[in-house]
Scaffold this motif. Structure first.
Motif, short mmCIF file in Angstrom:
data_model
loop_
_atom_site.label_atom_id
_atom_site.label_comp_id
_atom_site.label_asym_id
_atom_site.label_seq_id
_atom_site.Cartn_x
_atom_site.Cartn_y
_atom_site.Cartn_z
N LYS A 30 -3.33 43.28 33.99
CA LYS A 30 -1.92 43.48 33.50
C LYS A 30 -1.20 45.24 32.92
CE LYS A 30 -1.43 38.60 31.33
NZ LYS A 30 -1.17 37.96 30.04
N VAL A 31 -2.17 45.74 32.23
CA VAL A 31 -2.51 47.12 32.18
C VAL A 31 -2.96 48.11 33.90
CG1 VAL A 31 -3.40 49.03 30.87
CG2 VAL A 31 -3.69 46.83 30.47
N TRP A 32 -2.93 47.28 34.71
CA TRP A 32 -3.30 48.40 35.60
C TRP A 32 -1.87 48.53 36.30
CZ3 TRP A 32 -5.56 52.48 37.73
CH2 TRP A 32 -4.91 52.42 39.05
N LYS A 33 -1.18 46.96 36.55
CA LYS A 33 -0.01 46.96 37.25
C LYS A 33 0.97 47.58 36.80
CE LYS A 33 2.94 42.40 38.55
NZ LYS A 33 3.21 41.59 38.68
N LYS A 34 0.39 48.32 35.07
CA LYS A 34 1.39 49.22 34.40
C LYS A 34 1.76 50.52 35.12
CE LYS A 34 1.86 46.44 30.52
NZ LYS A 34 1.73 46.57 29.09
N ILE A 35 0.76 51.28 36.13
CA ILE A 35 1.18 52.59 36.60
C ILE A 35 1.61 52.02 37.67
CG2 ILE A 35 -0.84 53.91 37.37
CD1 ILE A 35 -2.88 53.14 35.59
N ASP A 36 2.92 52.17 38.10
CA ASP A 36 3.59 51.64 39.28
C ASP A 36 3.98 53.52 39.95
OD1 ASP A 36 5.51 50.99 40.76
OD2 ASP A 36 6.32 49.80 39.75
N PHE A 37 3.55 53.64 41.27
CA PHE A 37 3.84 54.44 41.96
C PHE A 37 5.44 54.51 42.19
CE2 PHE A 37 -1.30 54.89 43.94
CZ PHE A 37 -0.76 55.49 42.51
N ASN A 38 6.20 53.62 42.23
CA ASN A 38 7.50 53.53 42.77
C ASN A 38 8.26 54.15 41.69
OD1 ASN A 38 7.48 52.00 45.28
ND2 ASN A 38 6.61 50.84 44.12
N ASP A 39 7.57 53.86 40.00
CA ASP A 39 8.50 54.47 38.93
C ASP A 39 8.26 55.61 38.86
OD1 ASP A 39 9.39 51.62 38.89
OD2 ASP A 39 8.87 51.32 37.18
N LEU A 40 7.49 56.14 39.34
CA LEU A 40 7.13 57.86 39.17
C LEU A 40 6.65 58.55 40.30
CD1 LEU A 40 6.54 60.09 36.69
CD2 LEU A 40 4.37 58.98 36.31
N SER A 41 7.72 59.55 40.25
CA SER A 41 6.82 60.35 41.71
C SER A 41 6.35 61.75 41.34
CB SER A 41 8.23 61.00 42.42
OG SER A 41 7.76 61.63 43.74
N VAL A 42 4.83 61.73 41.99
CA VAL A 42 3.98 63.09 41.91
C VAL A 42 4.25 63.93 42.98
CG1 VAL A 42 2.17 64.03 40.51
CG2 VAL A 42 3.03 61.47 39.70
N THR A 43 3.92 64.79 43.50
CA THR A 43 3.62 65.79 44.58
C THR A 43 2.95 67.67 43.68
OG1 THR A 43 5.91 66.88 44.68
CG2 THR A 43 5.82 65.14 45.94
N ILE A 44 2.44 67.63 44.76
CA ILE A 44 1.35 68.79 44.22
C ILE A 44 1.59 70.04 44.99
CG2 ILE A 44 -0.12 70.10 45.30
CD1 ILE A 44 -2.05 68.08 46.03
N LYS A 45 2.31 70.91 43.70
CA LYS A 45 2.39 71.74 44.47
C LYS A 45 1.99 73.17 43.48
CE LYS A 45 7.06 74.74 42.69
NZ LYS A 45 8.64 74.70 41.94
N GLU A 46 1.79 74.94 44.74
CA GLU A 46 0.64 75.38 44.42
C GLU A 46 1.89 76.91 43.75
OE1 GLU A 46 -2.18 76.04 47.44
OE2 GLU A 46 -2.62 73.80 47.38
#
Length: 347
Positions: A317-333
């Motif tokens: 239940k907790v692990w499911k709350k980490i949603d990649f569709n709701d939060l976008s993350v990219t790398i920026k140098e």
């Protein structure tokens, strides 16, 4: 050298950017328990976002904006596939930490200080709102970096127990020179297309004529050049598949100095001369390849054994709350300085 690698690995943790959305869990919620060790949601989220950033930065251009909901394998989305890998790596890192004493592994005071400084740098460089979205507290960042540092040192220690003795006979490599006659043509715009059957027959006839005369030539490469053909070199053993498994099989049956007939394949045909039955440099490289394979297998087998024996409980239940569709993350140098990168939000 190891210390430098460790520092670079940690620096790579600090380049998250382009964030939207918010978390819907408490940082202290337990995501997974491995034996007696708990991985809390803040640690799991921060590591997951780091891995998510790798995919969004390097693969989103190929997979599209809806990459996380697209199918990675039958019945599983990319999000589900990557999250499965993330969770397994976290479980594995906990077990590596648990077995440190068995391999006399520890973090030095200097390495601990690097982690401490990096976590503080990250904390000071980013706004509270941004850090909350990736669970980027100093505590969580420090814990993830510690696990990654332990993973690297334990990997080295475990791999060092693999058998590093490889005989010349086991790794022996032969060498050959060969000419390739392609069954494709290249247009001016760089596109390729298959030849007609008649054109392929002409190419094969050319290869047959070359093979007949090359067998009598003193210098295979020089003769090929006289014919306006390009010679390539390759080292091989009986299990090699490059440049062609059929070519390798034909060459492997010959003695040094002998020339194959025409070896016909779907893409073209080959003619080769065996130049050595034992290439020392290639054999030495093969030894290193064999050792590296043994080391990786040793690490994988060791971790798999620990995973099989471990008592692992996941709070889905907790692990499911980490949603990649709701939060976008990219790398920026943004900087060459190890800890100067920051996270930014797109709200």
């Amino acid at each position: 050298m190891k210390r430098r690698i460790l520092m670079l690995a940690m620096a790579g943790m600090l380049v998250l950017t382009s964030l939207t959305g918010c978390s819907s869990f408490n940082d202290d919620d337990v995501v997974v328990t491995v034996n007696d060790t708990e991985i809390t949601a803040d640690v799991a989220n921060f590591y997951a976002r780091y891995m998510q950033a790798q995919y969004e930065t390097y693969y989103s251009a190929y997979l599209g904006d809806d990459m996380w909901s697209s199918e990675a394998e039958e019945g599983k989305t990319y999000e589900e596939s990557v999250k499965d890998s993330v969770l397994e790596e976290l479980e594995k890192m906990v077990l590596l930490e648990e077995h440190m004493e068995e391999y006399d592994v520890s973090l030095s005071d200097e390495e601990k200080q690097v982690i401490e400084d990096a976590a503080k740098e990250f904390d000071e460089a980013n706004a509270l709102e941004d850090k909350e979205k990736v669970s980027g507290t100093e505590k969580a960042v420090k814990r993830v970096m510690t696990l990654l540092a332990i993973q690297q040192k334990m990997s080295d220690a475990i791999q060092a127990t693999a058998d590093a003795e490889v005989s010349d006979e086991e790794a022996a490599q032969k060498s050959m020179q060969y000419v390739y006659f392609s069954y494709t043509t290249t247009a001016e715009d760089g596109t390729t297309q298959d030849m007609t059957d008649d054109e392929k027959a002409d190419v094969k006839a050319q290869a047959e004529g070359f093979a007949e005369d090359a067998a009598a030539a003193e210098d295979f490469n020089a003769y090929a050049q006289e014919q306006g053909l390009e010679t390539s070199t390759a080292t091989f053993d009986k299990d090699s598949t490059s440049p062609s498994a059929d070519l390798v099989a034909a060459a492997d049956a010959l003695n040094e100095g002998e020339v194959t007939g025409v070896v016909d394949t779907d893409s073209g045909c080959y003619v080769a001369k065996v130049t050595s039955l034992f290439d020392q440099d290639a054999t030495n490289s093969k030894k290193q390849e064999i050792i590296s394979q043994r080391q990786q297998e040793k690490y994988t087998e060791t971790c798999d054994g620990w995973m099989d024996d471990a008592d692992i409980n996941v709070n889905k239940k907790v692990w499911k709350k980490i949603d990649f569709n709701d939060l976008s993350v990219t790398i920026k140098e943004e900087s060459e300085e190890p800890y100067a990168d920051s996270i930014q939000t797109d709200d």
